[in-house]
Structures are given as C-alpha cells and as structure tokens.
Enzyme design. Structure first.
Site, PDB file in Angstrom:
ATOM      1  CD  GLU A   1      46.172  39.441  31.857  1.00 57.11           C
ATOM      2  OE1 GLU A   1      47.335  39.650  32.448  1.00 57.11           O
ATOM      3  OE2 GLU A   1      45.535  40.264  31.854  1.00 57.11           O
TER       4      GLU A   1
ATOM      5  CG  ASP B   1      44.657  43.796  32.229  1.00 62.73           C
ATOM      6  OD1 ASP B   1      44.975  42.799  33.322  1.00 62.73           O
ATOM      7  OD2 ASP B   1      44.335  43.232  31.239  1.00 62.73           O
TER       8      ASP B   1
HETATM    9 ZN    ZN Z   1      44.783  41.001  33.556  1.00 62.13          ZN
END
Ligand code: ZN
Length: 294
Positions: free
Chosen positions: A17, A198
């Site tokens: 991430e 996301d």
């Molecule tokens: Zn994320």
C-alpha cells in the site's frame, strides 16, 4: 501499442500500500500494512531496504526535515528510518483497539491526513483525521468504513476522498489555509465498476488514477465529469494504490496485495503482492507533498 506493466522487484507484500516517490533521492517507498514493514527501493541502484516496525503501518509521508511521518495502527508517529527510531505523537483512537489506521497522504499545505477502519470491517467505525504542524490530530470526517485514497486538486480548492465500501470518490470544497472541508459531493460513481476503489493519485492534468481492489486495474477518471478515461491492467486482482515516480514523474508505481487469496488464486496470480510500474504512462504526476513541521 497498449501499455504494459513491469515488475519493479522480486518481493511480495501481504498488503502492499501507500507508495510515495522521493523526488530528491529517486526512491520509491511503500508499506506492507500487515507485515508491519516500510519498504524502499532505488530503481537507479537496485537497492531494496525493509524497515520493520512494531505495529502495522497504514501510510507514510516524507517530512520537510528529512524524516517520515507515519499512520501506525494506533496513531501518528515520527520515524527516522536510518536510526530506526519512532516517536509517537498522537493516538486519536487509542480508545478503539479494534481500529487501525489505513491510507493517508499530505495535503498541499503539508498537513498529513489519514483515516481508520475497523479490523473486522465493521461499517462506519472509522474516521478521517488531519495532523497539523502542531502535531495535533483533528477529526475531519466520522462514520467512515474503510478510509482510503486521498488527493487534492491542482488549484488546492477541492479534496477527493475514497471510503472504499461506498464505491465512489467524494469531493469536498477545501480551504488550503485552514484545512477546512465542506460541501460533500459524489464526484465519481463507481458502483457499476468491477472491484472496490482503494488508493488514488492525481496527475498534472488534474485527473485521478484509482486502484481497484479485486478489479485487476488502475483507472483514470475526470473528477469534473465523473467520466472514465482509460484503464491499465495488472496481472493480479488486488490492486491497492498508485503514485507517480521517476526523474520526470513519468512512471506510475502500483502496489498490490496477496492477503485473502487462496491457493488456487495464487496459482493464477503468482505476482500478487508485488510492486509494479507502468513506465512513461502518458500524463505526468506531481511531487508528493511533504509533511511540514514547525
Ligand atoms: Zn488502501
């Protein structure tokens, strides 16, 4: 010729991430939230370093004084990766042991924004916070389910935010002087798109690049019209976030995850969890805003 991904290095994260490009040193940073690791890689030298932390790391940003600010599971911290030191500065959810910090980013005035989520995905249990130069965290949005992508418009007048389960990008009028947000709107409706939005980044043309978890791609959208402009695909389903890097910010780095995939998924997606790059993707990015300390 269609655009093609490249593998950056042979390392697979559980939950990669939060990529951040350090323009000064030509280094890409990213986190593996679940492995409690901060990674850095120099494409020029090929050097890969891993900085293990004592708790999950949701997001990081460079600071103007050379260190790093991080949203750890329990709160905000200042880190010196070379010395391996950590100074906790604010734990706004110290009373919520089931929550952890997730995605975060600095705004154009150098404040660090990061939000939380319930680790068992209980809806509306998280919040979005803003950490200022005074090292005080202020709650900006409550009732967040899974706080994710953040970006600010080129004129600094709009903030974009993704609370993943809402499957959309929200926009807010943004006051760069004070950090105040108002007038929430749905800028991009993604409810009929495959995958869950996301992380995201904005390019130098003001367009948003959104990573789709379980959507095998990053897609570019015009936040003024909500229109889809293009998609670039990855060989893995769980695409988590993206950031521009390279000498001229011409490359798009993309993080991915392997968490939750079963053995048959992993046979089909052996590269799940890797860091990928699309070289010379077209539009260029902007330098990542740094955290400004007093
Ligand atoms: Zn994320």
């Amino acid at each position: 010729m269609s655009k093609k991904w490249e593998l950056v290095l042979d390392h697979k994260c559980e939950l990669g991430e939060g990529p951040v490009w350090d323009v000064e040193h030509g280094i890409i940073y990213w986190v593996d939230i679940l492995a409690q690791e901060i990674h850095q890689f120099s494409p020029a030298s090929g050097k890969h370093e891993v900085h293990k932390q004592d708790q999950m790391v949701g997001a990081i940003a460079l600071t103007d004084s050379g260190g790093m600010v991080a949203a750890l599971a329990t709160g905000f911290a200042l880190l010196d990766l070379e010395k391996g030191t950590k100074e906790m500065i604010s734990t706004p959810e110290g009373h919520l042991p089931n929550n952890r910090f997730n995605d975060g980013k600095c705004d154009p005035a150098g404040r660090f924004w990061a939000g939380t989520m319930d680790m068992a995905d209980l809806p509306y249990a998280g919040s979005l916070y803003m950490l200022g130069a005074d090292l005080e965290a202020e709650k900006k949005i409550s009732g967040v389910s899974c706080s994710n992508g953040l970006a600010w418009s080129l004129d600094y007048k709009t903030m974009y935010f993704i609370d993943s389960p809402t499957r959309g990008v929200r926009s807010y009028e943004f006051d760069v002087e004070t950090g105040a947000i108002s007038n929430e709107q749905i800028a991009i409706n993604l409810t009929s798109e495959p995958g869950i939005p996301d992380g995201m980044t904005i390019d130098a043309e003001g367009m948003l690049w959104i990573a789709f978890f379980d959507g095998w791609r990053v897609a570019r959208y015009d936040p003024h019209t909500g229109r889809h402009l293009e998609s670039v695909f990855l060989p893995v389903a769980r695409v988590t976030s993206c950031a521009f890097g390279g000498d001229r910010l011409e490359d798009l780095y993309v993080t991915t995850a392997r968490v939750g995939l079963d053995e048959s998924d992993l046979v089909k997606q052996p590269l799940a969890g890797s860091l990928f790059v699309y070289k010379n993707i077209g539009p260029r990015g902007l330098p990542a805003d740094k955290f400004r300390t007093n």
